[in-house]
Each structure stands twice: as structure tokens, then as C-alpha cells.
Design an enzyme around this catalytic site. Structure first.
Site, mmCIF file in Angstrom:
data_model
loop_
_atom_site.group_PDB
_atom_site.id
_atom_site.type_symbol
_atom_site.label_atom_id
_atom_site.label_comp_id
_atom_site.label_asym_id
_atom_site.label_seq_id
_atom_site.Cartn_x
_atom_site.Cartn_y
_atom_site.Cartn_z
ATOM 1 N N SER A 168 0.982 -1.216 -0.077
ATOM 2 C CA SER A 168 -0.044 -0.393 0.100
ATOM 3 C C SER A 168 1.077 0.712 -0.058
ATOM 4 O O SER A 168 2.392 1.288 0.606
ATOM 5 C CB SER A 168 -1.311 -0.496 1.112
ATOM 6 O OG SER A 168 -2.005 1.586 1.419
ATOM 7 N N TYR B 238 -2.428 -0.971 10.151
ATOM 8 C CA TYR B 238 -2.257 -1.293 9.144
ATOM 9 C C TYR B 238 -1.353 -0.495 8.468
ATOM 10 O O TYR B 238 -0.942 -1.712 7.506
ATOM 11 C CB TYR B 238 -3.575 0.023 8.407
ATOM 12 C CG TYR B 238 -3.269 -0.933 7.066
ATOM 13 C CD1 TYR B 238 -4.593 -1.868 6.708
ATOM 14 C CD2 TYR B 238 -3.825 0.422 6.427
ATOM 15 C CE1 TYR B 238 -4.401 -2.138 5.087
ATOM 16 C CE2 TYR B 238 -3.713 0.259 4.696
ATOM 17 C CZ TYR B 238 -3.401 -1.006 4.729
ATOM 18 O OH TYR B 238 -3.937 -1.050 2.993
#
Length: 270
Positions: free
Chosen positions: A143, A156
Site C-alpha cells: 500500500s 495497518y
């Protein structure tokens, strides 16, 4: 030059929707058989029927919760019993949580780490010998959150930083083999990700589609010399570069503002 997966088998995790489903479609277009893994059997079966009808490939559906310890070994054992050997692996399964760290459910955070990090490592290690023999691709979905701390999504962002670092290291280790290793770093993408997160506060910038992210991935895989990682979207790429120019303090403060300026708060019950 294009990566040749025709006649081989590609295992895709998190394949029931979003990026996973789109990866499956693109590999099927190139003549690859598929193994689809996710928790939702009905969604996997729908996708399998679509791919069989559209491309005439063999699609094996294996519903599984990869957050459960030992899931990778059980998957490989099941595939061995069926005589299926995996030539490429897309580690797409994962999820994110949003909110201040102190208020988060620790069990939920543990599951997030288990799926995003432990299960990805486990799947990669379990199937690595097959991947090296098959000479296909290992694609790990990281990501743009991997490039800087992400206040409000602290766990995350840390898990995706791990995925990026881990995959780029494997890219270097895989030099001289026929295996192509790539970390793909999407920004905000129009998938079910934000339904799981529970808010779109983490959707920084304009959202891409799953098709755009997967197209970026295949352009990188098709290069004569594939890079260790790729960022999907020009604006996301520029942002990822800018984090290297800012101080750590400036970088984390900018990230905090973009993600809703989440703060820790003392308990009023003490």
C-alpha cells in the site's frame, strides 16, 4: 515482453472481490488456471463460473480463513492431494482498521497483523519451492501507507511497511531465478476495503479502480527487468517520493492531517 503464465496455476488470496477478483480475471485472460482462496465460498463460486465460461480455464475454489494459524499448510496439502501445483502466488488478502490505537479492539488488531503479515509470510514460505520451480510470479499487495507512518491506522500502515520491505528483500534474493517478485502499492482503491475499515477518512486523494491497480501491476510484471515494487497512480507515486524528502516529523504530521487527525485521549473513568 510479457510474463507467460499460460497453462500454469495461479493462487490468488482474498479473491472474492476487489483486487483479488480482478487479479484472477487478468491471469485467466492470459490462459492461467486459478486457485481462488477467501472466506466467502459463494462469491468465489460466482467468480469461478465467470472465469470458466469466459476463458475455458480450470478454477479451483478453496474457501479458507487465512488468519487461522496453519492455513497455508492446509491449503498446500489440499492442493497436493488434488495434484495441483502452484506456479504463481498473489498475496492479496488483508484488511485495515481506523481509529485511535488506545480505543481499538486488541483482538481485531491481532487478526489484522496475523492476516496482513504472518499469513502472507506463511503463504510465501509454504509455496516458495513451487514458485521457484514454476518460474512465475509472486505478487504481494502492499500500500502507499507503507511509505510513512499512518496515525489513525497505525497498525495497518506498519503491516504494509513490512510487506513492502519483505517483498523487496525477496526480489533481491530471487535474482538469477525465473521467479518474478513484485510488491504493488495501491493508494485508495474503490473496493470493499473501506466497508471493512468502517470509514472513508483513510481514502486520501482520488480513488483508483481495481482494474487500474491490476493494470499497473501487469505493466511492471511484463517489463524485461521487473522492479521490486510499483506504486499505482501517478499522484500516488509523486506522494511516495515526497515522503523521502520530508523529515520524519513533517511526514507523520502530514499523514495525520490527511487521515483525519486522530488523537489519543485519556480515559474519563480513571
Amino acid at each position: 515482453m510479457s510474463i507467460d503464465v499460460a497453462g500454469t496455476t495461479v493462487l490468488v488470496t482474498g479473491a472474492s472481490a476487489g483486487l483479488g477478483a480482478e487479479f484472477a480475471r487478468r491471469f485467466a485472460e492470459r490462459g492461467a488456471d486459478l486457485v481462488l482462496v477467501a472466506r466467502r465460498a459463494d462469491r468465489l463460486e460466482q467468480l469461478a463460473d465467470e472465469l470458466r465460461g469466459a476463458h475455458g480455464v480450470t478454477v479451483t475454489v478453496l474457501p479458507a480463513d487465512l488468519a487461522v494459524t496453519g492455513a497455508a499448510t492446509r491449503l498446500r496439502d489440499e492442493l497436493t492431494e488434488r495434484g495441483i501445483r502452484v506456479g504463481s502466488l498473489v498475496n492479496n488478502a488483508g484488511f485495515g482498521t481506523h481509529g485511535d490505537f488506545a480505543s481499538a479492539d486488541l483482538g481485531r488488531l491481532g487478526s489484522e497483523i496475523q492476516l496482513n503479515v504472518n499469513s502472507l509470510v506463511d503463504m510465501t514460505h509454504t509455496f516458495m519451492s513451487d514458485l521457484l520451480d514454476g518460474g512465475g510470479a509472486l505478487v504481494n499487495v502492499a500500500s502507499t501507507a507503507a511509505f510513512q507512518p499512518t496515525p489513525g491506522m497505525a497498525v495497518y500502515g506498519a503491516t504494509k511497511a513490512f510487506v513492502l520491505s519483505f517483498t523487496e528483500a525477496l526480489w533481491a534474493e530471487a535474482r538469477g531465478t525465473r521467479l518474478t517478485v513484485l510488491a504493488v502499492c495501491p493508494g485508495a482503491t474503490r473496493t470493499e476495503f473501506f466497508d471493512v475499515v468502517g470509514t472513508e477518512d483513510a481514502a486520501v486523494g482520488r480513488m483508483q479502480t481495481a482494474q487500474q491497480v491490476v493494470a499497473t501491476t501487469f505493466r511492471a510484471l511484463d517489463r524485461r527487468s521487473s522492479p521490486p515494487s510499483v506504486v499505482s497512480g501517478f499522484a500516488n507515486w509523486v506522494t511516495s517520493l515526497s515522503t523521502r524528502l520530508a523529515t520524519r516529523r513533517l511526514g507523520v504530521m502530514a499523514s495525520a492531517r490527511l487521515l483525519g487527525d486522530v488523537r489519543l485521549r485519556a480515559s474519563v473513568d480513571r
